[in-house]
Scaffold this motif. Structure first.
Motif: not given
Length: 292
Positions: A253-259
């Motif tokens: 979820r964190f990497t998707r938010s950064l993207k």
């Protein structure tokens, strides 16, 4: 030198003269007939040395090799009622010398004249039942062979000669006929050309249609294979994503938010109206991404 010697010499000279006037040679390339006071008495001479009685016998020799009869061009009418100038020649040799002598009276010019007449008569009869195409190209070889065979039988019977070959050297058309024949030949060639073009166009359309059909089949098969590969790739990607998500859902979820942040704030001129308490700013408010 006494009188006896002169008599012996004179007798020898007379003997030599008598022998030289009575002896004759028949060559391999010759045929000969022997006449007695103008009457034919012998014709069966083989190559060799022979004798005759001077002042009583007369010897006539003829060339036994192949001779040529070169006829003058003759005006002939074909089956289309069109005149042609036909120039022909023939090859012959003496077959029966006794018959040849009787028919020609020993004059080879008579043989040439009689053969020319017979050849022209046969050509005129054959050309009269054939059109221009048949006598020029279509049946020319067959025509010459037939004339040679038929005329050879007549020549052997009437002239004592063997006709070896008859050929037409040239066929000319009068000017008034040449133009009509040329126009007809051109029309025939144009008709043939149109027929070839039509067949070529038909073959072209058939090849083009087959190529178009193969193109559709190949494209459909390629599209099917690409869709299968794409579906398999999407399924494998989803499987990889799902496996990765199950290992560490929070990190995912964190990497998707950064993207999402990166794609949203690429341009400074962009404006985003979002509630500060929205789930979108979850990791900006709390590094651990805990909900408030």
């Amino acid at each position: 030198m006494n009188n006896r010697t002169l008599v012996i010499i004179a007798a020898l000279l007379l003997a030599v003269l008598a022998i030289s006037s009575s002896a004759f040679v028949v060559k391999e390339t010759e045929k000969a007939v022997l006449l007695k006071f103008g009457r034919l008495i012998r014709t069966d001479y083989e190559p060799g040395l022979y004798f005759k009685i001077p002042l009583v016998h007369e010897l006539r020799k003829f060339d036994a090799r192949i001779q040529t009869v070169d006829s003058s061009p003759v005006r002939m009418l074909n089956s289309e009622n069109k005149f042609m100038m036909v120039d022909s020649y023939a090859k012959y040799r003496i077959f029966d010398v006794s018959r040849f002598y009787v028919a020609t009276r020993g004059d080879e010019r008579n043989a040439v004249r009689l053969l020319s007449e017979q050849i022209n008569d046969r050509l005129r009869n054959q050309f009269g039942v054939r059109d221009l195409h048949e006598v020029v190209s279509g049946q020319r070889d067959e025509l010459m062979a037939e004339i040679t065979t038929n005329l050879n039988q007549a020549a052997q019977t009437s002239l004592g000669v063997e006709l070896i070959d008859v050929r037409v050297k040239r066929i000319d058309l009068p000017p008034e006929v040449s133009e009509s024949v040329f126009q007809r030949m051109r029309a025939g060639r144009e008709l043939e050309a149109r027929d070839h073009r039509a067949k070529g166009q038909e073959a072209s359309e058939r090849i083009r249609a087959n190529a178009d059909r193969q193109k559709v089949v190949i494209e459909a098969e390629a599209y099917r294979q690409s869709e299968e590969l794409r579906g398999a790739g999407d399924a494998e990607a989803a499987s990889i994503y799902a496996s990765a998500y199950n290992k560490d859902p929070e990190f995912y979820r964190f990497t998707r938010s950064l993207k999402a942040y990166k794609e949203t704030f690429q341009n400074k001129a962009d404006m985003l109206l979002v509630d500060p308490d929205s789930e979108f700013f979850r990791y900006l408010k709390d590094p651990e991404g805990k909900s408030q």
